[in-house]
Structures are given as structure tokens and as C-alpha cells.
Scaffold this active site. Structure first.
Site, PDB file in Angstrom:
ATOM      1  N   GLU A  24       0.777  -1.151  -0.025  1.00  0.00           N
ATOM      2  CA  GLU A  24       0.083   0.036  -0.031  1.00  0.00           C
ATOM      3  C   GLU A  24       0.843   1.315  -0.112  1.00  0.00           C
ATOM      4  O   GLU A  24       2.009   1.301   0.707  1.00  0.00           O
ATOM      5  CB  GLU A  24      -0.919   0.221   1.370  1.00  0.00           C
ATOM      6  CG  GLU A  24      -2.074  -1.027   1.042  1.00  0.00           C
ATOM      7  CD  GLU A  24      -2.948  -1.024   2.373  1.00  0.00           C
ATOM      8  OE1 GLU A  24      -2.790  -0.080   3.376  1.00  0.00           O
ATOM      9  OE2 GLU A  24      -3.898  -1.909   2.445  1.00  0.00           O
TER      10      GLU A  24
ATOM     11  N   HIS B  59      -8.163   1.100   1.779  1.00  0.00           N
ATOM     12  CA  HIS B  59      -8.239   1.232   3.141  1.00  0.00           C
ATOM     13  C   HIS B  59      -9.055   1.897   3.791  1.00  0.00           C
ATOM     14  O   HIS B  59      -8.391   3.036   4.608  1.00  0.00           O
ATOM     15  CB  HIS B  59      -6.517   1.259   3.265  1.00  0.00           C
ATOM     16  CG  HIS B  59      -6.123   0.704   4.775  1.00  0.00           C
ATOM     17  ND1 HIS B  59      -4.988   0.155   5.025  1.00  0.00           N
ATOM     18  CD2 HIS B  59      -6.867   0.549   5.963  1.00  0.00           C
ATOM     19  CE1 HIS B  59      -4.814  -0.281   6.258  1.00  0.00           C
ATOM     20  NE2 HIS B  59      -6.036  -0.108   6.790  1.00  0.00           N
TER      21      HIS B  59
END
Length: 531
Positions: A263, A281
Site C-alpha cells: 500500500e 483502506h
């Protein structure tokens, strides 16, 4: 002097105000976390650092954090903090694991609905002016079996919500007891059984060596055909490449992911697949959750900096404000016992045993352990504290053990510390009197009653007449005033000890003069840091 806290990420005004209301000086610079060089330049000025996910607390940052005592992460994830470096530096790392539980659980349920009914694809099609009513055939949740991997705080909420949706819930969690599972209304199963039975699988465990790729290629192949998999916990729990292959083959009917192995996720094997729902997220991304974790981290950091309370720490045992008040004198005593032994020991320590007796045996023992170990380690490393001491001890291969027992003697409670070296064993015991002051009550098995002071002198000798007189006269000749004097002996003409509380630090010339008499086996000046 008031503690200083730097807030280097975006926190709410209400959180900032909590610090101010508690008398803590706050420097609110919400964009500073993005500038690692500037952060490294200024971090040495602060006692506390409050962050979200944008600030990266690296080893380099911590090297410059000369005054830092606590890092507070508003949220549950602490991947952006070098926790090993923080522990070695003696900095507590706190998070707020409960502020976003409901939000994350609700997101998992939302993604389950989304993948079951193909809502994102249907929405995009309708926005494009199509009317593909027959193209998006979904499945109901009612009556389906939900497999929950990890039935802790967030997973437990998901179980509760799923039961409300009339789903059957099976849970795999090694820490879930049978009675607790019964109370929750779920069936506790092994992972193998869950994989075979679940129509939907949702993950709610941290990423550890044990859980990494818990749904790897082998376990994914064991899942029920047509299963749908949801991950709102941590990237790395699922082998994304293996899952993509099974999605393409049709073995897995769909997946919904909020977290990814890398990420920010700019590319991923799951991207572009028609039966996959992805979000960036967003598990904790609600107004309520962001406010809750901000307020919680401000309270926790304030409680630690002002009262010594340790809440939701990842690298130190937690201790509530109430515990800190009751345990304060015992924490101080534990540190003094460790310091006494540490200052007397000149060879490597191989093992430490800490015995807790009576009332103290019912207290927060991990916190007391840290205080003992920190006291012992301070001779070799003056900068060590309750956070870094266990790390230093582990690096040196020191084995630490504890024993606790019911009241066994005169005192309501006491602590006894025993250390082992390659050549000997040494012990000391102490208690806290009703006035809150620590006392040494036994050294080398010899009973005493010695008040602890900042400047002390410890001597050992064979019990012979005139030794005490020599001790007093030599110190008097050197201008060394004695505030308190405690004696003890194993037997007449046997081993004897003296513990002296001095008005000032023991003078080197006084120590040398005592040694020159030839009467003393040991003459050791001792220094203790008093609260």
C-alpha cells in the site's frame, strides 16, 4: 516544566484541546509528518509525538528523539513506526485499537453485501445508461455460513452483526474459549473445517509470522467452491496472486478487499477482475471513528505523561492510572532492588528471578518486572528505562523468571530479586511501609531494615568487635555524615553487613580509607534515583 507534544498529522481540534486542558504544551503541525527531514530536525524538543498514518517514525527519526517518551498512533495500525528502534530508545508506542472497531466491522459487512449482490458493477452499469437487470444475479446472506478468522474485538462485532442477518457463523481463533464462543452464539472450529464449510470468509487478525498468508495457495484450494472472501484486516493475510487465479477459474465466486500486501496499491493481481470489490483502506474512514481515535490517543498520551498510566502500549505492559497510583511505591522499590544488585555485580548476569509475596503478588507484575530489570541494567546502560530494559536483557541472553506466592511472613507483601552470574548468586528483598517509603529488608539472606536514600554505602565483613567503631570513625574523619545506619549478621562471628544512608555521595577518599583498614570484604558506594 510542562511536557511538550508534537502533533505531526491531522487530528481534530477537540483532541488538541484535550492536551491543552491537561496542561500539556501542544505544537500542532498537521503537515510536518510528510517532511521526514524537518521532523528529524525538531523531534528532539518533544516528550510526545501524536500521529496518524502519514508520519513515518523511522530509526533515523528516533535517533534524534532525545527527549521523546511516548508515540501515540490515532488508529490501530502501527506499521509506520519502527517499534524495535522505539523500544531500544525507551519510547512507549501506543495505539487506539478500540476507537474504530465498529467502523471496521461495518465496512466488512458492507463489503460482504457488495460482493454478494455485485453492487459496484451494477452501479457503474446503471450510471453508464445501461439497464442490465439480468446481468447481476446475486446471492442472499440469510442462511449462508460465514467463516470468521479471528473472533477478537472487530471479529466479534462482525459475528454479532452476521447473526443478526440470520447467517450461521463458524469462527477459527486459537484464543477463543468454548464458553466464550457459546456466549457469542458462534461455533468454534479449526481452520480446516472453516475452509470446507464457509460460503463467506472474513479475516480479522493482525499480520504476524503465524498469520501471514493464512489464506495461502494451499488453504485457498481447500475452500468451498463458490466461496466469497473479504479482507478488511491487513494486507499479506491472503496470497493475492493465488486468489486471483481461483477467481478467474470460478472456484472463488468473489472477493472484497480493503487492504493489500503493498500500500498504497497502485497495481495488484486483483485489480480489474469483474468479481472483485476494492476500496483504498477505508476500514476506519468514518467521521465518528476518526474523532474517536483522535480523542482516545490524546487522553492516553496525557495520562502517561502526567500520571504514568500506560494504556494500549505495544512495547510495554499496560498500567491504568488507578494502578499507577497504588503501584507507584512498589514500582520504585522494584527499581531500587534491581539497582542495588546491578551496582554490586561486576560480571555478566545470566538469569534474574523475581519473587512477589503477599499483596504485591496480586498487582500488575509485568510492569514491576520491567522496573526490576531496568534497575539492574542501568549500571551498564544509564539511559535504559522500563521500555528498553527487557529488550537489552533479551539481547544479552539474560533469562527472566517470576514467582508469586501468598503472604508468607511478617510483611503484607515483599519483592525479592535474585540474580545469577557464572560464579555466584546474589539476592535482595524489600517492601513498602505504610508511609509509602521503600525499605531493604534482606540482603544475602541476612535480615535488615534499611531506609532507601539517594546516597548509600554498603559494606560486608566478618562480625568482629570494633568494626562498627572503625566504620563510624573513618567516615567522621573524612567529613562524611551518616543519616541512617542499619546492621545485620548471619550469626555471631559470621558474615555481617552494614547499609548506611549518607547525607551526600560517598567520597572516594572515605571509601579508600575503609578498604585500607583491612576489616571489610566489600565497601561499595551506591546511588539511587529517588522519585
Amino acid at each position: 516544566m510542562a511536557p511538550r507534544v508534537l502533533i505531526s498529522d491531522q487530528l481534530s481540534d477537540a483532541a488538541v484541546q484535550i492536551f491543552k486542558d491537561r496542561g500539556i504544551e501542544v505544537d500542532f503541525q498537521p503537515d510536518l509528518g510528510k517532511d521526514k527531514d524537518k521532523l528529524a530536525e525538531v523531534i528532539g524538543q518533544y516528550d510526545g509525538l501524536a500521529i496518524r498514518s502519514a508520519t513515518k517514525v523511522t530509526e533515523k527519526i528516533l535517533e534524534n528523539a532525545t527527549n521523546l517518551k511516548v508515540i501515540g498512533r490515532a488508529g490501530i495500525g502501527t506499521d509506520n513506526i519502527d517499534k524495535d528502534a522505539a523500544s531500544k530508545k525507551g519510547v512507549i508506542v501506543m495505539n487506539t485499537p478500540f476507537g474504530n472497531m465498529i467502523t471496521t466491522a461495518e465496512h466488512a459487512i458492507a463489503l460482504m453485501f457488495a460482493v454478494a449482490r455485485q453492487i459496484p458493477e451494477a452501479s457503474a452499469s446503471t450510471h453508464a445508461g445501461k439497464w442490465e437487470k439480468n446481468a447481476f444475479m446475486g446471492v442472499e446472506l440469510t442462511g449462508k455460513t460465514l467463516g470468521v478468522i479471528g473472533a477478537g474485538n472487530i471479529g466479534g462485532i462482525v459475528c454479532n452483526r452476521a447473526l443478526g442477518l440470520k447467517m450461521k457463523v463458524v469462527a477459527y481463533d486459537p484464543f477463543l474459549g468454548a464458553e466464550k464462543a457459546k456466549q457469542m452464539g458462534v461455533e468454534k472450529v479449526e481452520l480446516e473445517d472453516l475452509l470446507k464449510r464457509a460460503d463467506f470468509i472474513t479475516l480479522h487478525v493482525p499480520l504476524t509470522d503465524t498469520t501471514k498468508n493464512i489464506l495461502g495457495r494451499e488453504n485457498l484450494a481447500k475452500t468451498k467452491k463458490g466461496v466469497r472472501i473479504i479482507n478488511c484486516a491487513r494486507g499479506g493475510l491472503v496470497d493475492e496472486e493465488a486468489l486471483a487465479e481461483l477467481l478467474k477459474s470460478g472456484h472463488v465466486a468473489g472477493a472484497a478487499f480493503d487492504v493489500f500486501a503493498v500500500e498504497p496499491a497502485k497495481e495488484n493481481p486483483l485489480f480489474g477482475l469483474p468479481n472483485v470489490v476494492c476500496t483504498p483502506h477505508l476500514g476506519a474512514a468514518t467521521t465518528e471513528a476518526q474523532e474517536n481515535v483522535a480523542l482516545q490517543v490524546a487522553e492516553q498520551m496525557s495520562n502517561y505523561l502526567l500520571d504514568g498510566a500506560v494504556e494500549n502500549a505495544l512495547n510495554m505492559p499496560s498500567m491504568t492510572a488507578e494502578e499507577a497510583k497504588v503501584m507507584g511505591p512498589w514500582v520504585a522499590l522494584s527499581g531500587h532492588l534491581g539497582s542495588f544488585i546491578g551496582q554490586l555485580t561486576d560480571e555478566p548476569i545470566t538469569a534474574i528471578n523475581i519473587l512477589y509475596d503477599g499483596v504485591v503478588a496480586e498487582m500488575n507484575l509485568p510492569a514491576l518486572n520491567c522496573s526490576v530489570v531496568a534497575g539492574i541494567m542501568k549500571k551498564a546502560n544509564p539511559d535504559v528505562n522500563l521500555v528498553s530494559a527487557p529488550v537489552v536483557a533479551k539481547e544479552r541472553g539474560i533469562k527472566i523468571s517470576t514467582t508469586n506466592q501468598a503472604k508468607s511472613g511478617t510483611f503484607d507483601g515483599y519483592v525479592k530479586v535474585t540474580i545469577k552470574t557464572p560464579t555466584r548468586e546474589r539476592s535482595i528483598a524489600g517492601t513498602v511501609f505504610s508511609d509509602g517509603k521503600p525499605r531493604f529488608i534482606q540482603i544475602k539472606g541476612i535480615n535488615i531494615d534499611a531506609e532507601v536514600g539517594p546516597h548509600m554505602l554498603y559494606t560486608t565483613n566478618i562480625d568482629t568487635p570494633g568494626t562498627i567503631g572503625t566504620l563510624g570513625s573513618v567516615l567522621g574523619e573524612k567529613g562524611q555524615n551518616i543519616a541512617n545506619f542499619t546492621l545485620g549478621r548471619a550469626s555471631a562471628n559470621g558474615q555481617a553487613i552494614a547499609v548506611l544512608y549518607l547525607d551526600e555521595k560517598a567520597k572516594p577518599e572515605a571509601v579508600d580509607a575503609l578498604k585500607a583498614t583491612g576489616l571489610f570484604e566489600q565497601v561499595r558506594p551506591l546511588e539511587f534515583t529517588m522519585a
